[in-house]
Design a protein around this motif. Sequence first.
Motif, PDB file in Angstrom:
ATOM      1  N   GLY A  22       0.815  -1.216   0.126  1.00 38.29           N
ATOM      2  CA  GLY A  22      -0.030   0.083   0.062  1.00 38.29           C
ATOM      3  C   GLY A  22       0.860   1.504   0.098  1.00 38.29           C
ATOM      4  O   GLY A  22       0.302   2.492   0.170  1.00 38.29           O
ATOM      5  N   LEU A  23       2.142   1.310  -0.213  1.00 36.06           N
ATOM      6  CA  LEU A  23       3.038   2.438  -0.158  1.00 36.06           C
ATOM      7  C   LEU A  23       2.797   3.258  -1.467  1.00 36.06           C
ATOM      8  O   LEU A  23       2.705   2.678  -2.573  1.00 36.06           O
ATOM      9  CB  LEU A  23       4.418   2.375   0.016  1.00 36.06           C
ATOM     10  N   PRO A  24       2.923   4.511  -1.338  1.00 37.91           N
ATOM     11  CA  PRO A  24       2.559   5.135  -2.716  1.00 37.91           C
ATOM     12  C   PRO A  24       3.774   5.082  -3.620  1.00 37.91           C
ATOM     13  O   PRO A  24       4.961   4.619  -3.505  1.00 37.91           O
ATOM     14  CB  PRO A  24       2.603   6.859  -2.115  1.00 37.91           C
ATOM     15  N   GLU A 183      17.043  17.605  -4.065  1.00 36.68           N
ATOM     16  CA  GLU A 183      16.190  18.075  -3.182  1.00 36.68           C
ATOM     17  C   GLU A 183      14.790  18.603  -3.700  1.00 36.68           C
ATOM     18  O   GLU A 183      13.792  17.993  -3.013  1.00 36.68           O
ATOM     19  CB  GLU A 183      16.859  19.198  -2.115  1.00 36.68           C
ATOM     20  N   GLU A 184      14.815  19.334  -4.661  1.00 37.30           N
ATOM     21  CA  GLU A 184      13.424  19.938  -5.447  1.00 37.30           C
ATOM     22  C   GLU A 184      12.634  18.668  -5.738  1.00 37.30           C
ATOM     23  O   GLU A 184      11.429  18.678  -5.254  1.00 37.30           O
ATOM     24  CB  GLU A 184      14.003  20.705  -6.291  1.00 37.30           C
ATOM     25  N   LEU A 185      13.292  17.822  -6.195  1.00 36.66           N
ATOM     26  CA  LEU A 185      12.311  16.643  -6.895  1.00 36.66           C
ATOM     27  C   LEU A 185      11.987  15.759  -5.308  1.00 36.66           C
ATOM     28  O   LEU A 185      10.740  15.427  -5.430  1.00 36.66           O
ATOM     29  CB  LEU A 185      13.042  15.795  -7.455  1.00 36.66           C
ATOM     30  N   TRP A 186      12.553  15.515  -4.431  1.00 37.42           N
ATOM     31  CA  TRP A 186      12.305  14.692  -3.312  1.00 37.42           C
ATOM     32  C   TRP A 186      11.053  15.760  -2.568  1.00 37.42           C
ATOM     33  O   TRP A 186      10.140  14.905  -2.110  1.00 37.42           O
ATOM     34  CB  TRP A 186      13.524  14.521  -2.103  1.00 37.42           C
ATOM     35  N   ASN A 187      11.321  17.083  -2.785  1.00 36.90           N
ATOM     36  CA  ASN A 187      10.207  17.975  -2.035  1.00 36.90           C
ATOM     37  C   ASN A 187       8.744  17.856  -2.782  1.00 36.90           C
ATOM     38  O   ASN A 187       7.659  17.507  -2.360  1.00 36.90           O
ATOM     39  CB  ASN A 187      10.487  19.118  -2.207  1.00 36.90           C
ATOM     40  N   ILE A 188       9.081  17.443  -4.210  1.00 35.07           N
ATOM     41  CA  ILE A 188       7.656  17.377  -4.811  1.00 35.07           C
ATOM     42  C   ILE A 188       7.150  15.828  -4.808  1.00 35.07           C
ATOM     43  O   ILE A 188       5.904  15.715  -4.477  1.00 35.07           O
ATOM     44  CB  ILE A 188       8.053  17.444  -6.618  1.00 35.07           C
ATOM     45  N   GLU A 191       5.494  15.890  -1.300  1.00 33.29           N
ATOM     46  CA  GLU A 191       4.041  16.357  -1.449  1.00 33.29           C
ATOM     47  C   GLU A 191       3.219  15.440  -2.049  1.00 33.29           C
ATOM     48  O   GLU A 191       2.041  15.355  -1.535  1.00 33.29           O
ATOM     49  CB  GLU A 191       4.219  17.602  -2.121  1.00 33.29           C
ATOM     50  N   ARG A 192       3.433  14.651  -3.064  1.00 36.07           N
ATOM     51  CA  ARG A 192       2.473  14.168  -3.910  1.00 36.07           C
ATOM     52  C   ARG A 192       2.120  12.787  -3.198  1.00 36.07           C
ATOM     53  O   ARG A 192       0.976  12.042  -3.218  1.00 36.07           O
ATOM     54  CB  ARG A 192       3.101  13.700  -5.238  1.00 36.07           C
ATOM     55  N   ALA A 193       3.462  12.025  -2.655  1.00 33.64           N
ATOM     56  CA  ALA A 193       2.822  10.654  -1.709  1.00 33.64           C
ATOM     57  C   ALA A 193       1.835  10.822  -0.792  1.00 33.64           C
ATOM     58  O   ALA A 193       1.378   9.819  -0.436  1.00 33.64           O
ATOM     59  CB  ALA A 193       4.313  10.292  -1.466  1.00 33.64           C
TER      60      ALA A 193
END
Length: 195
Positions: A22-24, A183-188, A191-193
């Motif tokens: 069930g993980l995103p 870092e920018e990509l991990w933040n995105i 947020e989506r996850a």
Amino acid sequence: MKITDVQFIISAVRPEQYPEDGLPEIALAGRSNVGKSSLINTMIMRKNLARTSSQPGKTQQLNYYRVNDMVYLVDFPGYGYAKVSKVQREKFGVMIETYLRERELLKLQLLVIDIRHAPSKDDCLMYEWLKHYNIPTCVVATKADKIPRSKWQKHMKLIKETLGMDREDTMVLFSSESGLGREELWNIIAERAVT
């Protein structure tokens, strides 16, 4: 994001093989040799967990990488590689379309494009597919270190225009060499996850 645990879980070809915890899921699509495996290795701070190869067409299944027991990165086979047989390409197409259509845990699709080249016909087709299935998309322009910084904006504009990108879709400039965009990509992704 601090990476504490990364595991390669499975190479799946059918829905019954997908993980069931069930993980995103965050999926990566792009042309063969666009740098998807390098992007994954940079994101997870590992040298060779995702196998990189100078020979295109190496990834032939959906490769699942579990990160920090919080999210999966799902690496798609690269598309547009001429030496893969027509039958194999059709199999890839069916496998990817099934995943995109049916996988409710998919929270974000990363469409990986080499910043040095305008998006291909296959890139545009993939983007249209993602829009058709209403899948949140982030375009990742890789290999930023390969062109002068002064040309980044021009190349990013060309990618946006060629794809006909929607305003709500983001674009991240990325370099596996320097770590730019990590870092920018991990933040995105984070947020989506959680949505």
